[in-house]
Design a protein around this motif. Structure first.
Motif, short mmCIF file in Angstrom:
data_model
loop_
_atom_site.label_atom_id
_atom_site.label_comp_id
_atom_site.label_asym_id
_atom_site.label_seq_id
_atom_site.Cartn_x
_atom_site.Cartn_y
_atom_site.Cartn_z
N LEU A 284 -3.67 4.07 -5.40
CA LEU A 284 -3.93 5.44 -5.90
C LEU A 284 -4.35 5.39 -7.73
N THR A 285 -3.03 5.09 -8.48
CA THR A 285 -2.79 4.81 -9.93
C THR A 285 -4.04 3.68 -9.71
N ILE A 286 -4.49 3.17 -9.69
CA ILE A 286 -5.68 2.58 -9.65
C ILE A 286 -6.92 2.89 -9.87
N ARG A 287 -7.08 3.78 -8.66
CA ARG A 287 -8.23 4.73 -8.94
C ARG A 287 -8.40 5.89 -10.34
N ARG A 288 -6.78 6.13 -10.37
CA ARG A 288 -7.19 6.71 -11.56
C ARG A 288 -7.51 6.11 -12.49
N LEU A 289 -7.21 4.77 -12.64
CA LEU A 289 -7.22 3.86 -14.22
C LEU A 289 -9.10 3.99 -13.95
N LEU A 290 -9.29 3.73 -12.45
CA LEU A 290 -11.36 3.22 -12.63
C LEU A 290 -11.49 4.81 -13.38
N ASN A 291 -11.08 6.20 -13.32
CA ASN A 291 -12.06 6.85 -13.43
C ASN A 291 -11.99 7.29 -14.86
N HIS A 292 -10.81 6.65 -15.59
CA HIS A 292 -11.20 6.89 -17.02
C HIS A 292 -11.76 5.24 -17.61
N ASP A 293 -12.19 6.57 -18.62
CA ASP A 293 -13.34 5.17 -19.45
C ASP A 293 -13.17 3.98 -19.56
N SER A 294 -12.26 3.88 -19.96
CA SER A 294 -11.33 2.60 -20.22
C SER A 294 -10.62 2.31 -19.33
N GLY A 295 -10.58 2.27 -18.28
CA GLY A 295 -9.90 2.04 -17.04
C GLY A 295 -9.88 0.79 -16.63
N GLN A 296 -11.45 0.17 -16.52
CA GLN A 296 -11.72 -1.51 -15.81
C GLN A 296 -11.79 -1.46 -16.96
N SER A 297 -12.12 -1.76 -18.05
CA SER A 297 -11.58 -3.24 -19.06
C SER A 297 -9.86 -2.99 -18.88
N PHE A 298 -8.94 -2.23 -19.16
CA PHE A 298 -7.99 -2.42 -19.20
C PHE A 298 -7.42 -3.37 -17.83
N LEU A 299 -8.27 -2.95 -16.95
CA LEU A 299 -7.74 -4.12 -15.68
C LEU A 299 -8.01 -4.60 -15.86
N THR A 300 -9.16 -5.32 -15.92
CA THR A 300 -9.96 -7.05 -16.13
C THR A 300 -9.13 -7.65 -17.20
N GLN A 301 -8.88 -7.08 -18.05
CA GLN A 301 -7.60 -7.82 -19.16
C GLN A 301 -6.33 -8.23 -18.72
N LEU A 302 -6.21 -7.89 -17.79
CA LEU A 302 -4.53 -7.92 -16.73
C LEU A 302 -4.90 -9.06 -16.22
N ALA A 303 -3.69 -10.21 -16.75
CA ALA A 303 -3.84 -11.46 -16.03
C ALA A 303 -2.58 -11.59 -14.84
N GLY A 304 -2.26 -10.60 -14.15
CA GLY A 304 -1.60 -10.90 -12.82
C GLY A 304 -1.40 -9.28 -12.60
N GLY A 305 -0.70 -8.93 -10.98
CA GLY A 305 0.27 -7.74 -10.11
C GLY A 305 -0.86 -8.05 -9.25
N ILE A 306 0.36 -7.19 -8.42
CA ILE A 306 0.01 -6.61 -6.94
C ILE A 306 -0.85 -5.31 -6.49
N VAL A 307 -1.70 -4.72 -5.83
CA VAL A 307 -1.77 -3.84 -5.30
C VAL A 307 -1.88 -3.72 -4.28
N GLY A 308 -0.35 -2.90 -3.34
CA GLY A 308 -0.54 -2.84 -2.63
C GLY A 308 0.24 -1.23 -1.67
N GLY A 309 0.92 -1.16 -0.49
CA GLY A 309 1.04 -0.04 -0.41
C GLY A 309 -0.10 1.33 0.75
N ALA A 310 -0.99 0.36 0.80
CA ALA A 310 -2.32 1.71 1.00
C ALA A 310 -3.51 0.73 1.40
N PRO A 311 -4.48 1.62 2.84
CA PRO A 311 -5.49 0.37 2.37
C PRO A 311 -6.51 0.91 1.39
N ILE A 312 -6.91 -0.75 1.17
CA ILE A 312 -8.62 -0.33 0.38
C ILE A 312 -9.53 -0.27 0.83
N SER A 313 -9.89 0.35 -0.20
CA SER A 313 -11.00 0.93 0.98
C SER A 313 -12.51 -0.14 -0.03
#
Length: 525
Positions: A284-313
């Motif tokens: 859900l947090t990732i989807r909120r970021l993707l709905n922001h104009d700068s969200g995708q670029s922010f996620l792309t610049q990250l060096a790592g991290g985990i996404v979990g807790g719910a199924p991935i669409s």
């Protein structure tokens, strides 16, 4: 980096711990140089597995005392490791003065902060059984879990310590609560499940449980010299074991989001102010970021991290495949590590590869696991119910193996019966539909009347996408294809979700029942 900017300031200005000033540190182990964190975790796991009284001492002492990092950045304030250590010794002294013994249960219900970490470190040092709860928790929790004390910023109970920021406790409790059940020195944490798919439970994790996951997962995180943007609640297993503790032990700079990942704007402001190299979050947090104009670029610049807790669409998997983030799967009962993916490797419903434990799929499709990560018990109204550490633990999730990876196939409790007695396993059907049909965010299978089948889609109406017809859906229903009667499409804003981003099946079923009864003529395909 931040480390270079203030390391000398820390060493000259932060109070140095000593036996006379910080609660009798004479029992602290002393090493000339801290070993690499991966080696240190394996050594601590070996100690815990072989009955060494406190496997955390070396880890905490080597990485906090007189160190600049890890550092905690919260509300524009920087708290270096040396200050965390000094504050933790004040809490150690308070616990000793109150005659708390190893295995006494205490409830920590504090906001995620440097002060929280001070209390956590002290409780680990003293081998207390640590009950972690959100700041909204009621003091009545001490009775439910037969705890002796409650630690909260605004507690109004005779059994409570109130923190004085990072300066230790304001005053001792009027009295400690008398427990009616035995101490639990073998239990290091009592952690609550999210309760989003079933009734919430409290599971007991040992030192071996938690350290086994740290030992198996930390080598993949590459957190040295990192800046971790922390959004997960530290009172939950995911946030504690796979976010806070790895960053703490790796000497990371931990930037705490006061919004807990609920605001994309807040995350981007923190990124701009402090920088961030790692982020772990729920979908859900990732989807909120993707709905922001700068969200995708922010996620792309990250060096790592985990996404979990719910199924991935499928749409989320497509977006994440452009990042260095990886999928993680686990449960509180698994401390919470079962599987981990590689950076940038994503697919709908992908859970990753088994890590740190052994897994198998039961005859009815349920994922089972076995290993040192399996919790040692569950807290019930009668106290601690111990579980066989060698058991095959049921996850309640259906899964299938493809090559060396695991794929989510729904919950075992998502099944329902038709009026003719036939069992419909909705989870695997939903998983097949989501993998086969492009652009679908989620799918939900149910029966409006016990005879007919209906399918609801969470559909974003992205450009150039076409909604699937009934005939396109039928093949995925197998022998139930002729029972398909209704197909509904809901916008993401109308799709009820849990705080992690999974579908809220109870709320959605009620919403769909209302739609079918009052608007079926206008929304049925």
């Amino acid at each position: 980096m931040l480390t270079h900017r203030f390391a000398l300031f820390v060493m000259s200005c932060c109070p140095r711990s000593s036996p006379s000033s910080s609660g009798n540190c004479s029992d602290a182990p002393r090493t000339a140089r801290a070993p690499r964190i991966e080696h240190a975790c394996r050594a601590a796991l070996h100690d815990a597995s072989n009955g060494v009284p406190n496997a955390w001492h070396d880890l905490l002492y080597d990485r906090l005392r007189d160190q600049a990092v890890p550092a905690f950045i919260d509300d524009n304030a920087i708290t270096p490791a040396a200050s965390v250590w000094t504050g933790s010794r004040l809490w150690v002294q308070a616990f000793r003065s109150a005659n708390l013994q190893a295995g006494d249960r205490i409830v920590i219900a504090m906001p995620p902060s440097a002060a929280f970490v001070q209390v956590l470190v002290a409780a680990l040092w003293q081998r207390l059984t640590i009950v972690l709860a959100p700041p909204s928790a009621s003091p009545e929790l001490v009775h439910q879990l037969d705890a002796r004390a409650f630690i909260h910023p605004d507690a109004d109970t005779p059994h409570a310590w109130v923190p004085d920021g990072c300066a230790g406790p304001l005053a001792p409790p009027e009295t400690l609560r008398s427990a009616t059940t035995p101490c639990t020195p073998e239990v290091r944490f009592l952690l609550r499940t999210s309760g989003t798919t079933a009734n919430a439970h409290w599971y007991a994790l040992s030192d071996t449980n938690v350290l086994s996951v740290l030992a198996s997962h930390l080598p993949y995180f590459k957190l040295k010299h990192s800046r971790v943007l922390s959004v997960l609640p530290w009172s939950h297993a995911f946030g504690l074991v796979l976010d806070l503790l790895p960053a703490l032990l790796s000497g990371a700079e931990i930037i705490r989001d006061p919004e807990g990942g609920r605001s994309a704007a807040s995350l981007l402001e923190l990124r701009d102010a402090w920088g961030a190299t790692h982020l772990s979050a729920v979908p859900l947090t990732i989807r909120r970021l993707l709905n922001h104009d700068s969200g995708q670029s922010f996620l792309t610049q990250l060096a790592g991290g985990i996404v979990g807790g719910a199924p991935i669409s499928a749409p989320l998997a497509d977006a994440l495949s452009q990042t260095a983030l990886r999928v993680g799967y686990g449960q509180t009962e698994a401390s919470p590590g079962i599987a981990l993916g590689d950076p940038g490797v994503w697919a709908p419903n992908y859970l990753g590869r088994p890590l740190g434990c052994t897994v198998r799929i039961s005859d009815d499709g349920e994922l089972l696991f076995q290993g040192q990560n399996a919790c040692i018990g569950q807290w019930t109204e009668d106290g601690l119910h111990r579980l066989d550490p060698e058991r095959w633990a049921a996850t309640g999730d259906c899964a299938e193996r493809r090559n060396d990876g695991l794929y989510f196939q729904g919950r075992t409790d998502s099944a329902f019966k038709l009026t003719n007695g036939r069992m419909v396993h909705a989870g695997p059907i939903e998983a097949r539909i989501k993998e086969a049909i492009d652009d679908v965010h989620d799918a939900f299978v149910w029966s409006p009347d016990g005879t007919r089948l209906a399918v609801a889609f969470c559909w974003g109406d992205a450009p150039h996408t076409q909604r699937p017809t009934n005939e396109a859906i039928r093949p995925h229903l197998g022998t139930l294809r002729r029972r398909l009667d209704t197909v509904l499409f809901l916008a993401p804003s109308d799709w009820p979700q849990t705080p992690k981003g999974a579908v809220d099946r109870v709320a959605l079923r009620q919403r769909l029942a209302d739609l079918v009864s009052s608007h079926s003529s206008s929304v049925t395909s």
